[in-house]
Design a protein around this motif. Structure first.
Motif, PDB file in Angstrom:
ATOM      1  N   ALA A 163      37.774  45.724  36.510  1.00 38.44           N
ATOM      2  CA  ALA A 163      36.511  45.094  36.875  1.00 38.44           C
ATOM      3  C   ALA A 163      36.789  44.608  38.089  1.00 38.44           C
ATOM      4  O   ALA A 163      36.713  43.819  38.506  1.00 38.44           O
ATOM      5  N   VAL A 164      38.494  44.127  37.427  1.00 34.38           N
ATOM      6  CA  VAL A 164      38.798  43.175  38.706  1.00 34.38           C
ATOM      7  C   VAL A 164      38.818  43.907  40.379  1.00 34.38           C
ATOM      8  O   VAL A 164      38.654  43.939  41.616  1.00 34.38           O
ATOM      9  N   LEU A 165      39.494  45.114  39.636  1.00 32.13           N
ATOM     10  CA  LEU A 165      39.413  46.237  41.099  1.00 32.13           C
ATOM     11  C   LEU A 165      37.785  46.263  41.262  1.00 32.13           C
ATOM     12  O   LEU A 165      37.697  46.596  43.055  1.00 32.13           O
ATOM     13  N   ALA A 166      36.904  46.357  41.101  1.00 29.61           N
ATOM     14  CA  ALA A 166      35.964  46.393  41.452  1.00 29.61           C
ATOM     15  C   ALA A 166      35.371  44.941  41.771  1.00 29.61           C
ATOM     16  O   ALA A 166      34.959  45.457  43.368  1.00 29.61           O
ATOM     17  N   ALA A 167      35.733  44.088  41.774  1.00 32.90           N
ATOM     18  CA  ALA A 167      35.080  43.045  41.645  1.00 32.90           C
ATOM     19  C   ALA A 167      36.206  42.822  43.616  1.00 32.90           C
ATOM     20  O   ALA A 167      35.496  42.445  44.534  1.00 32.90           O
ATOM     21  N   ARG A 168      36.804  43.194  43.709  1.00 34.66           N
ATOM     22  CA  ARG A 168      38.217  43.001  44.952  1.00 34.66           C
ATOM     23  C   ARG A 168      36.809  43.389  45.851  1.00 34.66           C
ATOM     24  O   ARG A 168      37.223  43.345  46.743  1.00 34.66           O
ATOM     25  N   ALA A 169      36.930  45.001  45.209  1.00 34.04           N
ATOM     26  CA  ALA A 169      36.194  46.068  45.924  1.00 34.04           C
ATOM     27  C   ALA A 169      34.976  45.455  46.924  1.00 34.04           C
ATOM     28  O   ALA A 169      34.675  45.337  47.655  1.00 34.04           O
ATOM     29  N   ALA A 170      33.984  45.191  45.577  1.00 34.24           N
ATOM     30  CA  ALA A 170      32.703  44.048  46.096  1.00 34.24           C
ATOM     31  C   ALA A 170      33.102  43.081  47.209  1.00 34.24           C
ATOM     32  O   ALA A 170      32.082  42.574  47.999  1.00 34.24           O
ATOM     33  N   TYR A 195      38.906  33.009  51.413  1.00 34.63           N
ATOM     34  CA  TYR A 195      40.114  34.906  51.785  1.00 34.63           C
ATOM     35  C   TYR A 195      40.438  35.627  50.850  1.00 34.63           C
ATOM     36  O   TYR A 195      40.314  37.768  51.364  1.00 34.63           O
ATOM     37  N   GLU A 196      39.740  35.253  49.799  1.00 34.28           N
ATOM     38  CA  GLU A 196      41.054  36.282  48.381  1.00 34.28           C
ATOM     39  C   GLU A 196      39.365  37.308  48.653  1.00 34.28           C
ATOM     40  O   GLU A 196      38.498  36.243  48.357  1.00 34.28           O
ATOM     41  N   PRO A 197      39.153  38.436  47.921  1.00 36.87           N
ATOM     42  CA  PRO A 197      37.970  39.111  47.777  1.00 36.87           C
ATOM     43  C   PRO A 197      37.921  39.212  46.379  1.00 36.87           C
ATOM     44  O   PRO A 197      36.522  39.068  46.386  1.00 36.87           O
ATOM     45  N   PHE A 198      38.630  39.148  45.728  1.00 37.89           N
ATOM     46  CA  PHE A 198      37.992  38.693  44.439  1.00 37.89           C
ATOM     47  C   PHE A 198      37.278  37.412  44.251  1.00 37.89           C
ATOM     48  O   PHE A 198      36.541  37.509  43.310  1.00 37.89           O
ATOM     49  N   TYR A 199      37.777  36.434  44.794  1.00 36.54           N
ATOM     50  CA  TYR A 199      37.616  35.602  44.912  1.00 36.54           C
ATOM     51  C   TYR A 199      35.784  35.135  45.322  1.00 36.54           C
ATOM     52  O   TYR A 199      34.328  34.247  45.155  1.00 36.54           O
TER      53      TYR A 199
END
Length: 171
Positions: free
Chosen positions: A19-26, A141-145
């Protein structure tokens, strides 16, 4: 049975990491910058609202989640600076521009955070009261956030939470 518990725990960890990796990718597909706006019609005149907006020391009394505020040495040109503390830590702000009692621009003055930006407050007289418009020009700046802000909490959540607290304070 012990094996089943370990297998279940491993699946939870793997699912969480996925889920974290998917959120970062999105989040990587979203723009770093965003603009959002909110407003209030108020019965108070611009000067009275201005006094509340600029009384930094009283922010914790009406802004939920804010534990305390620390005044800092002024920025260049004597502009006010302060640090706000909440359960997530602290953020340093400064006044970028001030045209009392009609326009105020504040900005995040902490380059080490995963976000930044400004809020512009515009007070427009309307009869005996005024209309307040708040515009956030934010950067995440952080893709997850960025993904969490866009898909989960909403990029306009902070502006609307602030306006709700201000409306309650001015009642």
């Amino acid at each position: 049975m012990n094996g089943w518990l370990w297998t279940g725990a491993a699946l939870v960890v793997v699912a969480g990491a996925g889920a974290v990796l998917a959120a970062r990718a999105a989040g990587r597909r979203l723009p770093v910058e965003h603009v959002t706006e909110g407003g209030l019609d108020l019965s108070q005149p611009p000067g009275a609202v201005w006094d509340v907006l600029t009384d930094i020391d009283l922010y914790p009394a009406w802004r939920p989640g804010l534990s305390h505020v620390e005044r800092l040495p002024a920025a260049a040109g004597g502009r006010p600076r302060w640090r706000e503390y909440d359960r997530h830590g602290h953020t340093t702000y400064e006044v970028v521009q001030s045209e009392a009692p009609y326009r105020l621009v504040t900005g995040i003055a902490d380059p080490d955070l995963p976000y930044g930006g400004t809020w512009t407050y515009v007070l427009t007289p309307a009869g005996e009261g005024c209309t307040l418009t708040v515009t956030e020009r934010g950067e995440v700046y952080e893709p997850f956030y960025r993904a969490i802000g866009h898909y989960v909490t909403g990029e306009d959540a902070a502006v609307h939470r602030y306006l709700g607290a201000l409306a309650h304070r001015l009642e």
